[in-house]
Design an enzyme around this catalytic site. Structure first.
Site, PDB file in Angstrom:
ATOM      1  N   GLY A 152     104.215  30.996  55.077  1.00  0.00           N
ATOM      2  CA  GLY A 152     104.110  32.289  55.760  1.00  0.00           C
ATOM      3  C   GLY A 152     105.261  33.207  55.352  1.00  0.00           C
ATOM      4  N   GLY A 178      99.485  38.458  19.359  1.00  0.00           N
ATOM      5  CA  GLY A 178      99.800  37.344  20.243  1.00  0.00           C
ATOM      6  C   GLY A 178      98.669  36.344  20.174  1.00  0.00           C
ATOM      7  N   SER A 179      97.586  36.656  20.919  1.00  0.00           N
ATOM      8  CA  SER A 179      96.425  35.762  20.904  1.00  0.00           C
ATOM      9  C   SER A 179      95.803  35.664  19.509  1.00  0.00           C
ATOM     10  CB  SER A 179      95.369  36.267  21.891  1.00  0.00           C
ATOM     11  OG  SER A 179      95.831  36.107  23.208  1.00  0.00           O
ATOM     12  N   SER A 216      95.116  31.583  29.075  1.00  0.00           N
ATOM     13  CA  SER A 216      93.975  30.800  29.578  1.00  0.00           C
ATOM     14  C   SER A 216      92.689  31.211  28.854  1.00  0.00           C
ATOM     15  CB  SER A 216      93.829  30.995  31.089  1.00  0.00           C
ATOM     16  OG  SER A 216      94.950  30.429  31.734  1.00  0.00           O
ATOM     17  N   GLU A 270     102.031  29.937  24.871  1.00  0.00           N
ATOM     18  CA  GLU A 270     101.377  28.882  24.076  1.00  0.00           C
ATOM     19  C   GLU A 270      99.847  28.965  24.177  1.00  0.00           C
ATOM     20  OE1 GLU A 270     103.293  25.215  23.456  1.00  0.00           O
ATOM     21  OE2 GLU A 270     105.242  25.983  24.087  1.00  0.00           O
ATOM     22  N   SER A 279     104.443  34.844  17.530  1.00  0.00           N
ATOM     23  CA  SER A 279     103.973  36.121  18.085  1.00  0.00           C
ATOM     24  C   SER A 279     104.790  37.294  17.562  1.00  0.00           C
ATOM     25  CB  SER A 279     104.071  36.111  19.611  1.00  0.00           C
ATOM     26  OG  SER A 279     103.258  35.091  20.131  1.00  0.00           O
TER      27      SER A 279
END
Ligand code: CAA
Length: 392
Positions: free
Chosen positions: A349, A141-142, A376, A373, A136
């Site tokens: 909680g 990046g992607s 999603s 890595e 990267s």
């Protein structure tokens, strides 16, 4: 209320005897050596040097490297099972382990020649040296192929210039696998993969990121200014870089699935233990329907994530294609661990929102598994393209 003792909510399904025993000894090691340090390194952002040294001795840093090159000679099934145990106690330590195994050792083992394995794989596999993976950049990046780092031929070697971003273990790594454009006219087919040693003039560690979680692992910029490397530092052919990067990430995604399953399990175990001792409306909250819905979904999804991880690992170990299954495991495990940690806070909680419990750390650590890595969104692209290709 003091932190209740955690139960173990684990399954050894599909592990053989050796893999089960490795996972159990990793659990003992993680509870004994890693658990006591986890909250502290999260707080102080201190790199767990001594733990990493011990993991090297245990053979956890070169698990899938052939014994010929000082590795443990195991497969992805054993690796992911051990990584899960490390991640249950500390996600930072787990990613340090994952990057060294999957992103540093693997490309040298799979694409390097014997001389390169002798020089770099041997010390990486034992943990004598630590590795990092430089793909990267500040502007890519992607879309990994959009990198700007250049490698220009000079004599028999190369001169590298560029900046790499978000490099796990970048502050400590002595050996970097660096991707750079060799021929800009060829797009992703013009990228090379190079091994660059930290001591080379022009190689420096830039900005250290301040992060939401995984604070015990460093995330650094690596700056390359006229870094000269000899021809022997090229991994594979001069235009093999993108293939090296993608093939490496396929295996890396099984590792991140292991990390995510471990974080999810930690959150599930803590929520379950808490709900057994915390009372409301005259009984333990584990007996309240509203809490049972959380625990049932958390347990089911964590097990499903582990099964996807084991499917990808089994295919890899059998030498079968596993790119889609690794992306599916990483995608589902990452989204599961984010959801399980979120619901874990809900079960605890107000206590879940405090630093008295580890749950808020699991919640912060979980998020990165949906990003590094391959986000999603990228996993879904990989999966969708693969199913279309398989059917087409
Ligand atoms: N194995 C081998 N080769 C592969 C491959 C694989 N799994 N996937 C694709 N390729 C090859 C293709 O066959 C193709 O080759 P040819 O053109 O020569 O036939 C080439 O790569 C390009 O493939 P695509 O057309 O699919 O490429 P693309 O540009 O459309 O993008 C992508 C592919 C899947 C989106 C890819 O860019 C990608 O994975 N991006 C995410 C990058 C990523 O995960 N970055 C994480 C950074 S590392 C990190 O986080 C480390 C850390 O420190 C924790």
């Amino acid at each position: 209320m003091s932190n209740p003792k955690r139960a173990v909510l684990w399954s050894d399904a599909f592990l053989d005897e050796e893999q089960r025993s490795l996972a159990e000894s990793a659990r003992d090691f993680a509870r004994r050596e890693i658990a006591p340090a986890a909250a502290r390194i999260d707080e102080t952002h201190e790199f767990p040097r001594e733990i990493v040294r011990q993991m090297g001795q245990m053979g956890y840093l070169g698990m899938m490297v052939d014994p010929e090159w000082n590795g443990s000679g195991l497969g992805a099934m054993a690796y992911s099972a051990v990584l899960e145990e490390i991640a249950v106690e500390c996600a930072s330590t787990a990613v340090i382990m994952s990057v060294n195994n999957s992103l540093a050792c693997h490309p040298i083992q799979a694409f390097g020649n014997d001389e390169q394995k002798e020089r770099w794989l041997k010390p990486l596999a034992t943990g004598e040296k630590l590795g990092c993976y430089c793909l990267s950049e500040p502007g890519s990046g992607s879309d990994a192929a959009a990198m700007k780092t250049r490698a220009v031929r000079r004599g028999n070697g190369w001169v590298l210039n560029g900046v790499k971003n978000f490099i796990t273990s970048g502050n400590e790594a002595e050996v970097a696998v660096v991707f750079a454009i060799v021929d800009p006219s060829k797009g992703h087919r013009g990228i090379g993969a190079f091994v660059v040693e930290r001591e080379r003039p022009g190689y420096s560690v830039g900005k250290l990121e301040k992060k939401l979680g995984i604070n015990g692992s460093s995330t650094a910029q690596i700056v390359l200014e006229n870094v000269e490397v000899p021809g022997e530092n090229l991994l594979g052919g001069e235009f093999d870089g993108f293939k090296v990067a993608m093939n490496t990430l396929d295996g890396g995604r099984i590792g991140i699935a292991g990390q995510a399953v471990g974080i999810a399990r930690a959150a599930l175990e803590e929520a379950t233990a808490y709900s057994l001792v915390r009372e409301a409306f005259g009984r333990p909250i584990a007996e309240l329907g509203a809490i049972q819905v959380h625990l049932a979904d958390m347990a089911t999804k964590t097990d499903a994530a582990r099964l996807l991880m084991r499917q990808a690992a089994a295919l890899k170990d059998a030498g079968a294609p596993f790119s889609r299954q690794a992306a599916q495991a990483k995608l589902f495990a990452a989204e599961t661990c984010m959801e399980v940690a979120t619901r874990g806070i809900q079960v605890l909680g107000g206590y879940g929102y405090t630093k008295d419990y580890a749950m808020e750390r699991h919640f912060r650590d979980a998020k990165i598994t949906e990003i590094y890595e391959g986000t999603s969104e990228i996993q879904r692209i990989v999966i969708a393209r693969a199913v279309a290709k398989e059917l087409g």
